[in-house]
Design a protein around this motif. Structure first.
Motif, mmCIF file in Angstrom:
data_model
loop_
_atom_site.group_PDB
_atom_site.id
_atom_site.type_symbol
_atom_site.label_atom_id
_atom_site.label_comp_id
_atom_site.label_asym_id
_atom_site.label_seq_id
_atom_site.Cartn_x
_atom_site.Cartn_y
_atom_site.Cartn_z
ATOM 1 N N PHE A 93 -6.986 7.688 8.476
ATOM 2 C CA PHE A 93 -6.722 6.375 7.889
ATOM 3 C C PHE A 93 -6.266 6.558 6.444
ATOM 4 N N ARG A 94 -5.192 5.894 6.097
ATOM 5 C CA ARG A 94 -4.673 6.012 4.734
ATOM 6 C C ARG A 94 -4.936 4.762 3.908
ATOM 7 N N GLY A 95 -4.730 3.596 4.527
ATOM 8 C CA GLY A 95 -4.935 2.357 3.794
ATOM 9 C C GLY A 95 -3.886 2.184 2.715
ATOM 10 N N ARG A 96 -4.042 1.136 1.941
ATOM 11 C CA ARG A 96 -3.144 0.906 0.822
ATOM 12 C C ARG A 96 -3.978 0.770 -0.434
ATOM 13 N N GLY A 97 -3.325 0.995 -1.562
ATOM 14 C CA GLY A 97 -4.050 0.879 -2.819
ATOM 15 C C GLY A 97 -5.162 1.903 -2.911
ATOM 16 N N ASP A 98 -6.320 1.453 -3.352
ATOM 17 C CA ASP A 98 -7.443 2.354 -3.600
ATOM 18 C C ASP A 98 -8.545 2.105 -2.575
ATOM 19 N N HIS A 99 -8.206 2.210 -1.306
ATOM 20 C CA HIS A 99 -9.161 1.879 -0.245
ATOM 21 C C HIS A 99 -10.285 2.911 -0.187
ATOM 22 N N PRO A 100 -11.555 2.457 -0.139
ATOM 23 C CA PRO A 100 -12.685 3.403 -0.158
ATOM 24 C C PRO A 100 -12.813 4.243 1.107
ATOM 25 N N LYS A 101 -12.138 3.862 2.195
ATOM 26 C CA LYS A 101 -12.265 4.616 3.437
ATOM 27 C C LYS A 101 -11.062 5.489 3.724
ATOM 28 N N PRO A 145 1.588 -4.216 -11.110
ATOM 29 C CA PRO A 145 1.954 -3.792 -9.752
ATOM 30 C C PRO A 145 1.371 -4.660 -8.662
ATOM 31 N N VAL A 146 2.007 -5.827 -8.439
ATOM 32 C CA VAL A 146 1.500 -6.722 -7.408
ATOM 33 C C VAL A 146 2.030 -6.417 -6.028
ATOM 34 N N ASP A 147 3.068 -5.578 -5.914
ATOM 35 C CA ASP A 147 3.661 -5.336 -4.592
ATOM 36 C C ASP A 147 4.057 -3.875 -4.482
ATOM 37 N N ASP A 148 3.058 -2.996 -4.287
ATOM 38 C CA ASP A 148 3.306 -1.558 -4.286
ATOM 39 C C ASP A 148 3.688 -1.092 -2.895
ATOM 40 N N ASP A 149 4.993 -0.859 -2.661
ATOM 41 C CA ASP A 149 5.468 -0.425 -1.346
ATOM 42 C C ASP A 149 5.584 1.093 -1.258
ATOM 43 N N SER A 150 5.127 1.773 -2.325
ATOM 44 C CA SER A 150 5.310 3.213 -2.310
ATOM 45 C C SER A 150 4.346 3.916 -1.378
ATOM 46 N N MET A 151 3.294 3.172 -0.961
ATOM 47 C CA MET A 151 2.309 3.797 -0.089
ATOM 48 C C MET A 151 2.891 4.058 1.280
ATOM 49 N N ASP A 152 2.412 5.104 1.926
ATOM 50 C CA ASP A 152 2.769 5.322 3.319
ATOM 51 C C ASP A 152 2.047 4.265 4.126
ATOM 52 N N VAL A 153 2.807 3.446 4.834
ATOM 53 C CA VAL A 153 2.183 2.388 5.619
ATOM 54 C C VAL A 153 1.393 3.009 6.759
ATOM 55 N N ASP A 154 0.169 2.526 6.927
ATOM 56 C CA ASP A 154 -0.692 3.099 7.949
ATOM 57 C C ASP A 154 -0.125 2.867 9.337
ATOM 58 N N ALA A 155 -0.292 3.852 10.196
ATOM 59 C CA ALA A 155 0.254 3.755 11.553
ATOM 60 C C ALA A 155 -0.296 2.559 12.295
ATOM 61 N N ALA A 156 -1.470 2.117 11.890
ATOM 62 C CA ALA A 156 -2.086 0.976 12.568
ATOM 63 C C ALA A 156 -1.253 -0.272 12.449
ATOM 64 N N THR A 157 -0.441 -0.360 11.392
ATOM 65 C CA THR A 157 0.365 -1.553 11.192
ATOM 66 C C THR A 157 1.717 -1.436 11.868
ATOM 67 N N ASN A 158 1.983 -0.301 12.505
ATOM 68 C CA ASN A 158 3.286 -0.056 13.114
ATOM 69 C C ASN A 158 4.402 -0.236 12.107
ATOM 70 N N GLY A 159 4.126 0.066 10.846
ATOM 71 C CA GLY A 159 5.131 -0.087 9.799
ATOM 72 C C GLY A 159 5.946 1.165 9.659
ATOM 73 N N THR A 160 6.917 1.116 8.748
ATOM 74 C CA THR A 160 7.739 2.288 8.495
ATOM 75 C C THR A 160 7.194 3.009 7.287
ATOM 76 N N LYS A 161 7.362 4.302 7.258
ATOM 77 C CA LYS A 161 6.840 5.120 6.170
ATOM 78 C C LYS A 161 7.887 5.188 5.076
ATOM 79 N N ARG A 162 7.537 4.660 3.898
ATOM 80 C CA ARG A 162 8.496 4.663 2.814
ATOM 81 C C ARG A 162 8.155 5.754 1.818
ATOM 82 N N LYS A 163 9.179 6.384 1.288
ATOM 83 C CA LYS A 163 8.938 7.455 0.331
ATOM 84 C C LYS A 163 9.684 7.148 -0.956
#
Length: 918
Positions: free
Chosen positions: A436-444, A52-70
């Motif tokens: 904060f959600r982050g991506r992957g396994d972010h400790p915060k 899994p080098v490109d996991d787009d299933s995560m909810d993109v954090d609002a900080a990135t102004n990205g879209t939320k993918r489900k």
């Protein structure tokens, strides 16, 4: 080759790890050769399995102004035609590796997948590529051979370019060659054996030091490095876009609302503009209206409470706001059920409770909130969920009015005046408070993102421009006039301490020019690639450890598109790594030449991959892992990203490790496109399939891949249902031909009118029910829209009996299908049906079926490959423009509207020129 520095000159080793010897003895080399397996090595230069080098299933954090993918779960085998092209992936989150937990059972020769008892990611052998011959040669071998062939072509082309440039360069200009990317280096700068220039620190050959990170990914404000001059692309003759009738080009100067309500102005073609003398100066005048802050918190109604241990509690408004962050997202189970997310949220929530006086019961007594498990957020979630549903179900007129109001409020902030030009701002909104959600396994993950106040925001604006007014009662942190920076506003967020910037949009001239320079730098690399590869292949056997480590890292970065990586503060950041920062536990070796990588890469996404490598590279990695090294120790302990990039810049000004990703993707795409057959009889769908096949092979060879998304199977079912629906429609149309002329059955033959084997009776009944239901929905929706319009125009709405009358059409269709199922005959439809008309309809349906089948094959081939990653970020867009011109296909077939705006420079500068080459 210069000698290594002596042990006396070496810096002291870090106390927390084991360090490789500075020199490699001949005895050590021979010992590793003797231990080599007799098994036959696989062809090098190929990824065997991909994770899994490109996991787009995560909810993109609002900080990135990205879209939320489900990701969407499968809906079973019910008929479904709606092609919701959701590219989200649903792979489970990788668990962050824990350092220093090595057991006796662990071995360098044991694959990580076995250690974790996890399912291996999908095999590359199942991935579709350009040509799939029926011979017995394994697909992996063919890909490796193709990659080797492309590298040979690159070396040949590089030598030709060097010879041509050398012939054209006057002798007196040779000494200045290194100052320009436009000219090849006649002589490389003298380099030390460790890769640094002659003026570099003599101790660079020593142990990896805590050096500052490479500035390749640093914010513009922090970059001090002078930008390298870019080569101007071969441009089409300048075309000035005429202004609309009655419009006028705005004059440069002050504007109270930059870009708002202005007339259409002349298009700025920066690629045709004269080259700036000082490339570090980004603007001369800059005007903008600042940023939009998040709306203030709206308290919950009195009847909606947070519950603790089964009882409602009263909270201060600040604590209540933090509680709503968690309560509003209970449906995001992969976040709220994550123990780390819960732990971080609860810690911050308790801090806010302590600060605001704590929680109280209905009688005013203090409630000591100690256990997260006793908190009940359901009433809060139900309130916000009801609000969401009500908002979604509002009349269209109300939604339209709200949008118009919002657009009017945001309009002054959407554009700025950059050197008198109107430029769009990319993200003029300050990110709202939340978790904060982050991506992957972010400790915060789960940490509270505090509300950003004007006192935290620094404004960057022209000296002569009016400074935007902060919100009433507030002031800006600072106002500066830095014309070497491209950001308009900046603040520091509280979770990771990162700086956030308001920048221009991706289609702005500044961003486009940055893209152009990136690809031009990659184009320039092709002049030097043969020498770089020859040098690192030689240094793979160097007796200096630093040189051998650097050469091995360059091999991995060049061959497998690994990111260089920078050292992280693991106490405050996710433990993400790249090539230069790999640890002992991230690399597993399997004889004779397979290397297994397993680590958290960019954005905390797990990188799992098995590579076949040159035997010498395998031997080197074994040496770099030699005891007493153990978990937590660096693999490349005598190399940093800064040192690597410094070495690369000695070949070509501005060259860094990440340029190789762009070069390899673009050069490979260029080679593949040149070999495509040009058949004028091909349909657009077939041409597009060829393009995507090339893009797919680039993604495979350059390692731009992903796991199969959770929604993929559902999407394929929907697409398959659409294809089957067209096949059913084609069969009905053929049957209508018999109704018009019964002799057609004998004339065409019974086989012509047979039902497609993909269509069984059960599916047909489900499909007919679907068509009837769709007709009802269509009629009902149209009826409701008409009534909304009538109400808006203050007319009496249509009665319900009118809807019932209209729905008779759907009932008639249902009866018609029942009759056809019973009689096995289909009555001709339409005005004055004829056999000729029906035959034309059949032909059109067959074309549509073929187009969808090509799409289906394309999507199936793309399920493990991230085409977008390659196409958007790494393949020179001018190659796509040339493909479209050569194959006479619309650019909109390859680039979406957003990408056409982003790559306008490529489309305009190349035009219809089919001779342009990368």
């Amino acid at each position: 080759m210069s000698s290594a520095s002596s042990d006396d000159d070496m810096p002291l080793a870090r106390s927390n790890g084991h360090i490789s010897n500075a020199k490699i003895s001949a005895a050590d080399d021979r010992a590793l050769d003797k231990s080599a397996s007799r098994a036959r090595p696989a062809p090098p230069g190929l990824s065997i399995r991909n994770g899994p080098v490109d996991d787009d299933s995560m909810d993109v954090d609002a900080a990135t102004n990205g879209t939320k993918r489900k990701s969407r779960s499968s809906i079973g085998k019910a008929v479904n035609y709606k092609d919701d092209s959701d590219d989200s992936d649903g792979a489970p989150l990788a668990k962050r590796q824990k350092a220093n937990q090595k057991t006796e059972a662990d071995s360098d020769d044991e694959p990580i997948s076995k250690k974790k008892n996890g399912k291996l990611p999908p095999s590359i052998s199942r991935t579709s590529v350009v040509d799939e011959s029926d011979d017995d040669e394994p697909l992996g071998t063919k890909l490796a051979q193709r990659k080797a062939s492309i590298e040979k072509s690159a070396a040949k082309e590089a030598k030709a370019l060097q010879a041509k440039a050398k012939k054209a360069t006057p002798k007196k200009a040779i000494k200045d060659e290194d100052e320009s990317d436009d000219e090849p280096l006649a002589k490389p700068k003298k380099r030390l054996s460790n890769g640094a220039s002659a003026s570099a620190n003599k101790k660079a050959n020593g142990v990896k030091k805590e050096e500052p990170e490479s500035d390749s990914d640093a914010p513009i404000a922090k970059k001090a490095k002078k930008a390298a001059p870019a080569t101007k692309a071969k441009a089409a003759p300048a075309k000035k876009t005429p202004a609309k009738r009655g419009s006028a080009t705005p004059k440069k100067g002050k504007s109270e609302e930059p870009g708002d309500g202005e007339e259409e102005e002349e298009e700025y073609r920066w690629w045709d503009a004269p080259k700036k003398e000082d490339d570090s100066i980004k603007w001369t005048t800059l005007e903008h209206n600042g940023v939009i802050f998040a709306d203030p918190y709206k308290p919950l109604p009195k009847n909606v409470k947070l519950y603790y241990d089964g009882k409602p509690v009263e909270l201060h408004v600040e604590a209540e706001e933090v509680a709503t962050y968690f309560g509003a997202m209970l449906n995001s189970t992969h976040n709220v059920e994550n123990p780390v997310f819960q732990k971080n949220f609860f810690r911050d929530f308790k801090d806010v409770l302590k600060k605001t006086g704590g929680a109280k019961d209905q009688n005013g007594n203090k409630v000591d909130i100690k256990e997260f498990s006793k908190l009940d957020f359901k009433p809060i979630f139900e309130y916000y969920d009801a609000e969401r549903v009500a908002k979604k179900n509002r009349p269209a007129a109300e939604r339209k009015a709200e949008k118009a109001e919002r657009d009017a409020r945001e309009a002054p902030y959407m554009y700025c005046r950059w050197d008198g030009r109107k430029e769009k701002v990319g993200n003029m909104k300050v990110e709202p408070p939340g978790l904060f959600r982050g991506r992957g396994d972010h400790p915060k993950t789960g940490t509270v993102k505090k509300r950003v106040m004007p006192e935290q925001v620094t404004i960057n604006i022209g000296k002569e421009a009016k400074v935007p007014d902060p919100p009433a009662g507030h002031k800006w942190k600072a106002v500066q006039h830095d014309n070497k920076a491209t950001w308009l506003a900046m603040w520091q967020e509280n979770v990771n301490g990162n700086y956030k910037y308001v920048m221009l949009s991706a289609n702005s001239s500044t961003k486009q020019e940055a893209d152009f320079k990136k690809f031009e730098k990659a184009r320039n690399l092709k002049k030097h690639i043969d020498r770089i590869r020859k040098d690192y292949q030689r240094d793979l056997k160097s007796d200096v450890m630093a040189d051998r480590q650097r050469a091995t890292a360059m091999y991995l970065i060049d061959k497998f598109a690994l990111r260089a990586g920078n050292e992280k503060d693991t106490d405050n950041e996710a433990e993400t790594v790249g090539c230069c920062s790999l640890k002992y536990e991230h690399v597993t070796l399997k004889e004779p030449n397979t290397v297994i990588f397993d680590f958290l890469g960019k954005d905390s996404i797990r990188f799992y991959n098995e590579f076949t490598v040159d035997r010498q590279v395998f031997k080197n990695l074994k040496m770099f892992k030699k005891p007493p090294k153990e978990d937590g120790d660096d693999i490349f302990d005598r190399l940093t990203t800064t040192q690597l990039n410094k070495h690369l810049s000695s070949y070509m000004e501005g060259l860094t490790a990440k340029v190789f990703r762009t070069y390899n993707a673009s050069y490979t795409m260029s080679q593949l496109l040149q070999k495509l057959p040009t058949d004028k009889k091909m349909t657009d769908a077939e041409k597009l399939k060829l393009y995507n096949d090339c893009n797919r092979e680039v993604a495979i060879l350059c390692n731009h891949k992903r796991t199969v998304g959770a929604a993929h199977e559902t999407q394929m079912e929907k697409l398959n249902d659409r294809i089957k629906g067209l096949k059913y429609q084609k069969w009905r149309t053929k049957m209508m031909m018999i109704d018009v002329d019964p002799k057609m059955k004998k004339k065409k033959g019974a086989e012509y009118f047979e039902l497609d084997p993909d269509l069984d009776e059960t599916w047909i009944h489900e499909h007919q029910a679907f068509l009837v239901e769709e007709e009802r929905k269509k009629i009902t929706k149209k009826f409701e829209k008409e009534n909304e319009k009538r109400v808006a125009e203050k007319e009496r709405p249509l009665p319900e009996k009118e809807l019932k009358e209209r729905l008779k059409v759907a009932n008639e269709l249902e009866a018609k299908f029942k009759k056809e199922n019973k009689s096995k005959k289909v009555e001709a439809e339409g005005k004055s049906p004829t056999v000729e008309k029906l035959e034309n309809s059949v032909k059109k349906l067959e074309e549509r079926i073929q187009t969808l089948q090509l799409q289906s094959a394309d999507r199936e081939g793309n399920k493990e490959v991230a085409l977008g990653t390659s196409k958007i970020n790494y393949i020179d867009p001018r190659l796509s423009v040339v493909f479209c011109a050569k194959f006479n296909i619309g650019i909109e077939k390859v680039f979406s509207k957003t990408l056409r705006d982003k790559f306008k420079w490529a489309i305009e500068s190349v035009g219809d020129d089919t001779t342009w080459e990368f």
